[in-house]
Write a protein that holds these residues in place. Sequence first.
Motif: not given
Length: 137
Positions: A57-58, A60-62, A66
């Motif tokens: 998850l971290d 994905v957020y960072s 992308d």
Amino acid sequence: MCGGVTFNHSGQDYRVFFPNPNAVLPVRMKNGSHLLLPWGRRREQSGSLPVGGWARLDSVYSGVWDKYFPTPVKIDVSSFMEKDYEGKSRWFDLLPGKYIQGLVAKNRNEQRIYVVTMEPDSTMAEFHDRMPRIMFG
């Protein structure tokens, strides 16, 4: 880290484990139907998407994912399997209306699904250092 799942698709029960190169996961579509997508990529498989079956998850957020045009999805399974620190398989049931969060990654004509993982809550910390992210309806 969610190494296996059970689910029903089109009236057939499945028990799927990540090491199987033919492993698929059921994505719940907005209209309620399901689409089976390949679960991650193994080293011996061709393609350019990341090796493995999980997305932290971290990360994905960072923005790490992308470049693969990530799409969040609901993985519709009835249970998932974690191996504990001693290597013993433990199965956990999901209640109706709960899903595992998935990430569909794409690169050209390649499309695969990855299980989104996070640090475990107190109930799962004794089994593994990561757990699938559970979502509600």
